[in-house]
Design a protein around this motif. Structure first.
Motif, short mmCIF file in Angstrom:
data_model
loop_
_atom_site.label_atom_id
_atom_site.label_comp_id
_atom_site.label_asym_id
_atom_site.label_seq_id
_atom_site.Cartn_x
_atom_site.Cartn_y
_atom_site.Cartn_z
N ASN A 354 8.75 -5.22 0.66
CA ASN A 354 7.32 -5.05 1.26
C ASN A 354 6.70 -3.87 0.35
OD1 ASN A 354 8.27 -2.47 2.66
ND2 ASN A 354 8.90 -3.86 4.10
N ILE A 355 5.60 -3.72 1.14
CA ILE A 355 4.58 -2.60 0.29
C ILE A 355 5.30 -1.16 0.35
CG2 ILE A 355 2.59 -4.22 0.12
CD1 ILE A 355 1.49 -2.63 2.55
N ALA A 356 5.77 -0.96 1.57
CA ALA A 356 6.49 0.25 1.79
C ALA A 356 7.72 0.53 0.96
CB ALA A 356 7.26 0.56 3.26
N ASP A 357 8.35 -0.41 0.42
CA ASP A 357 9.46 -0.38 -0.64
C ASP A 357 8.50 0.15 -1.92
OD1 ASP A 357 11.73 -0.89 0.91
OD2 ASP A 357 10.94 -2.98 0.97
N LEU A 358 7.42 -0.56 -2.21
CA LEU A 358 6.79 -0.39 -3.50
C LEU A 358 6.42 1.22 -3.47
CD1 LEU A 358 4.70 -3.60 -4.11
CD2 LEU A 358 6.93 -2.89 -5.02
N ALA A 359 5.94 1.57 -2.31
CA ALA A 359 5.35 3.03 -2.06
C ALA A 359 6.25 4.09 -2.55
CB ALA A 359 4.90 3.17 -0.82
N LEU A 360 7.46 3.63 -2.40
CA LEU A 360 8.63 4.89 -2.72
C LEU A 360 9.10 4.80 -4.20
CD1 LEU A 360 11.01 4.71 0.53
CD2 LEU A 360 9.41 6.39 -0.22
N THR A 361 8.78 3.70 -4.88
CA THR A 361 9.10 3.73 -6.43
C THR A 361 8.21 4.64 -7.06
OG1 THR A 361 7.03 2.13 -6.68
CG2 THR A 361 9.54 1.30 -6.09
N LYS A 362 8.80 4.93 -8.34
CA LYS A 362 8.25 6.28 -8.76
C LYS A 362 6.67 5.77 -9.52
CE LYS A 362 8.80 8.38 -13.50
NZ LYS A 362 9.52 8.64 -14.50
N GLU A 363 6.50 4.62 -9.84
CA GLU A 363 5.05 4.28 -10.29
C GLU A 363 4.11 4.58 -9.01
OE1 GLU A 363 8.18 2.74 -12.86
OE2 GLU A 363 7.72 2.57 -10.78
N PHE A 364 4.43 4.10 -8.10
CA PHE A 364 3.32 3.90 -7.01
C PHE A 364 3.26 5.17 -6.26
CE2 PHE A 364 3.74 -0.78 -7.37
CZ PHE A 364 2.57 -1.15 -6.80
N ARG A 365 4.54 6.02 -6.54
CA ARG A 365 4.29 7.40 -5.86
C ARG A 365 3.60 8.15 -6.63
NH1 ARG A 365 9.72 10.49 -3.13
NH2 ARG A 365 8.34 12.68 -2.97
N GLU A 366 3.73 8.12 -7.74
CA GLU A 366 2.81 8.90 -8.97
C GLU A 366 1.30 8.77 -8.46
OE1 GLU A 366 3.88 8.06 -12.49
OE2 GLU A 366 5.71 9.20 -12.52
N VAL A 367 0.68 7.50 -8.31
CA VAL A 367 -0.47 7.34 -7.96
C VAL A 367 -0.85 8.12 -6.48
CG1 VAL A 367 -2.22 5.60 -7.62
CG2 VAL A 367 -0.59 5.26 -9.28
N MET A 368 -0.05 7.50 -5.55
CA MET A 368 -0.18 8.17 -4.26
C MET A 368 -0.29 9.73 -4.08
SD MET A 368 -0.60 5.95 -1.82
CE MET A 368 0.03 6.70 -0.34
N CYS A 369 0.39 10.45 -4.81
CA CYS A 369 0.78 11.77 -4.66
C CYS A 369 -0.12 12.48 -5.85
CB CYS A 369 2.24 12.18 -4.91
SG CYS A 369 3.33 11.64 -3.55
N ALA A 370 -1.06 11.74 -6.54
CA ALA A 370 -1.95 12.26 -7.67
C ALA A 370 -2.54 13.69 -6.94
CB ALA A 370 -2.98 11.29 -8.05
N PRO A 371 -3.10 14.61 -7.61
CA PRO A 371 -3.66 15.90 -7.07
C PRO A 371 -4.89 15.38 -6.22
CG PRO A 371 -3.33 16.29 -9.37
CD PRO A 371 -2.95 14.68 -9.09
N GLU A 372 -5.25 16.17 -5.35
CA GLU A 372 -6.05 16.10 -4.33
C GLU A 372 -7.74 15.79 -4.87
OE1 GLU A 372 -7.50 17.60 0.13
OE2 GLU A 372 -6.03 18.84 -0.98
N ASP A 373 -7.75 16.56 -5.93
CA ASP A 373 -8.97 16.37 -6.37
C ASP A 373 -9.15 15.22 -7.25
OD1 ASP A 373 -7.44 17.18 -8.27
OD2 ASP A 373 -8.51 18.74 -9.41
#
Length: 630
Positions: A354-373
């Motif tokens: 599911n999408i939570a599994d995708l969220a923990l992958t390296k590629e999706f995590r880098e987008v989610m954790c991009a700098p706040e600005d």
């Protein structure tokens, strides 16, 4: 001998607008008086009506102080005709109990609002005892009170004898903290005993009615006194609470002001919106005392240490808010990406990806954790569509590697040929729930998808683990492979396959049915699963005609499973089409434009083969019904 010269005190400069007759002693006393000196010297020149109107607006404490300033004010305010001024001033204090019977207002106000002890006149550590309408200091409290059980200490023998005949309700008693029990005042005890005790001796044999009447008057007076004291206690507690709250608020504001100057403004603002303010509730801050520079120097280091923790909490909160905003974007985009991928790779349905599994992958995590600005929109996630095969395959490889390591961990021998995860004799059990299943269906089991936020290694994992709508795969540490027994091997042989090399895919292709000794029909999955727990199962292979009838019955059950039942009204909808579902939700329940896509229906149809394969085994389907969330 010449007369001795007297020392003259050198007078300082007189206050403005004062005559030169003021002596030096008075001028020296003025140095300790706050405010502008001589500001009220013309008050007596005002019309009397104006003075009275001003007095009506004063606080009782201020009116009492005004009456003690000059003889003129004392004469004005202490005459009987000025009683209304005191009563009007008392109305300015919310909830102040009325002046008790037999008292004049200035005396009552003096007791309530001024600190001097009633006996010695000291102003240090005095307490009002409302039942007796007196104010005692610590020393006088010890001298003037006597515990109720020690009344005989100050009474003479004949008074003690008469005291026993007097009803206790005729006495006024109060709980004194110093003694930790009910006490009388010495004067009140002697007054009642001498009055009623003497009358008791006189009237006992002559006029009993007069004695009863007099005793009733004392009882009634004591009752009224206790009722009035109750009002006073409630008012005093309310005033003390208001005073304490005000001092605590002022101290807190002083602390926050000092912290802002030290650069802790963002943390102070963060606490302002919290339901529980850690700073305001701190034991060094929540004190009903004024904060001085000396006290601040003592508590500063501990308060700063607290602010360090609050800063970490603030940053974590802001980080969570950012992730929540980006999750809503990712959820809508990743859902479409995943649906399109699963429609092309239906074998991944069994993994419960599911999408939570995708969220923990390296590629999706880098987008989610991009700098706040940085602005993270749907385009950032859509750019990952070309990498979906790589992302999912990397996730799948990691899962398989973790599960393969379980054989070594639990000392289970692996076959020489092929991957043990693909063999039909490989069954996994969750040690917590004792649930059993084959790989990869076990990965979608709820036991492996029940991670709590505190299990996360960092703030991002804690956020993903805490999601309510989807549950990601965490770890397989609670799984263990079951050793292969003879009954499992017999089932595989009965189906015409070699249990050492037969794969799950080959057995699914046979699509056979078996009959156990109790007359129950099972698929090969159900038979192997039952045999893994019981080594005494015996099965027979169902012939082709019987298998066809069983499949026909299973298809009927599958058609019933395909019906969507609305959880709100438990009304089944047939056929399960997008238009019918949308119409029912809108017409019956007022749900407009729910998040439904044609891909959802398509994936729901792709589950038919999986449902059919697991129907007779009783194994849980790997994919929850999409419509259940409505």
């Amino acid at each position: 001998m010449p007369p001795r010269k007297s020392k003259r005190t050198k007078a300082t400069t007189s206050p403005p607008d004062h005559d030169d007759t003021v002596d030096a002693k008075t001028v020296a006393r003025w140095k300790h008086v706050r405010g502008q000196r001589g500001g009220l010297k013309d008050l007596l020149k005002m019309p009397l009506d104006v003075i009275r109107e001003i007095c009506l607006l004063l606080h009782p404490r201020d009116l009492l102080s005004l009456s003690r300033t000059t003889k003129s004010f004392y004469a004005l305010l202490m005459q009987r005709s000025s009683a209304y001024l005191w009563k009007g001033s008392m109305k300015n204090v919310c909830g102040l109990p009325p002046c008790p019977e037999g008292w004049i207002e200035p005396s009552w106000i003096s007791l309530v609002f001024t600190p001097p002890c009633t006996v010695c006149g000291t102003t240090k550590d005095t307490t009002v005892y409302w039942e007796f309408r007196i104010r005692f200091c610590v020393r006088c409290t010890k001298q003037m009170f006597i515990p109720c059980d020690q009344a005989a200490v100050i009474l003479s023998p004949w008074q003690t004898r008469e005291f026993k005949h007097i009803p206790r309700t005729a006495f006024v008693e109060a709980m004194v903290p110093r003694f930790r029990r009910l006490c009388y005042t010495s004067s009140h005890l002697l007054d009642v005993v001498q009055t009623l005790g003497t009358r008791f001796s006189m009237y006992e044999m002559r006029d009993r009615d007069k004695l009863d009447k007099l005793t009733g008057e004392y009882i009634e007076q004591a009752k009224l006194t206790r009722e009035h004291a109750g009002l006073c206690h409630k008012w005093a507690q309310k005033e003390e609470h208001a005073r304490t709250t005000k001092l605590e608020r002022e101290r807190f504001e002083n602390v926050t002001s000092r912290l802002r100057k030290l650069g802790w403004g963002p943390e102070v603002d963060f606490l302002h919106g919290q339901e529980y303010n850690e700073l305001a509730e701190h034991e060094l801050v929540r004190v009903a005392k004024k904060l001085t520079d000396r006290v601040w120097q003592k508590i500063q280091s501990e308060v700063i240490q607290l602010m360090e923790d609050i800063r970490a909490e603030r940053l974590e909160h802001e980080y969570t808010v950012m992730l929540t905003e980006r999750w809503s974007v990712m959820k809508s985009v990743a859902k479409g990406l995943l649906d399109r991928y699963l429609s092309e790779h239906p074998e991944m349905l069994e993994y419960g990806l599911n999408i939570a599994d995708l969220a923990l992958t390296k590629e999706f995590r880098e987008v989610m954790c991009a700098p706040e600005d940085e602005v993270v929109g749907s385009a950032r996630f859509l750019a990952l569509e070309g990498q979906m095969n790589t992302i999912v395959e990397s996730w799948r490889s990691r899962i398989r590697k973790e599960v393969q390591e379980l054989f070594v961990k639990h000392g289970i021998p692996t076959p020489r040929h092929g991957d043990p995860l693909d063999l039909v004799t490989t069954v996994f059990e969750d040690v917590r729930s004792s649930e059993r299943s084959f790989f990869p269906r076990i990965v979608s089991h709820k036991a492996l998808r029940s991670a709590k936020p505190e299990a996360g290694g960092d703030a991002y994992e804690e956020f993903v683990y805490g999601l309510d709508d989807v549950h990601c795969y965490e770890t397989c540490s609670m799984l263990r492979p079951l050793p292969t027994n003879d009954a499992m091997r017999e089932v595989i042989k009965l189906c015409g396959k070699d249990p050492d090399v037969a794969s799950v895919q080959e057995m699914d292709a046979l699509d056979l049915r078996l009959l156990d000794k109790y007359g129950r029909i099972r698929t090969w999955r159900g038979a192997v699963m039952a045999s893994s727990d019981d080594n005494h199962h015996a099965y027979k292979l169902v012939d082709a005609e019987g298998t066809a009838k069983v499949k026909e019955s299973e298809m009927c059950k599958l058609e019933q499973e395909k019906l969507w039942t609305c959880p709100k009204c438990e009304t089944p909808q047939l056929p399960e089409t997008r238009d019918v579902v949308l119409k029912h939700l809108s017409t019956e329940h007022g749900i407009e434009l729910p998040d439904i896509t044609d891909a959802d229906l398509k994936i729901n149809r792709a589950l038919e083969s999986s449902l059919l394969a697991s129907w007779a085994s009783g194994d849980c389907p790997p994919y929850k019904n999409f419509w259940a969330r409505f």
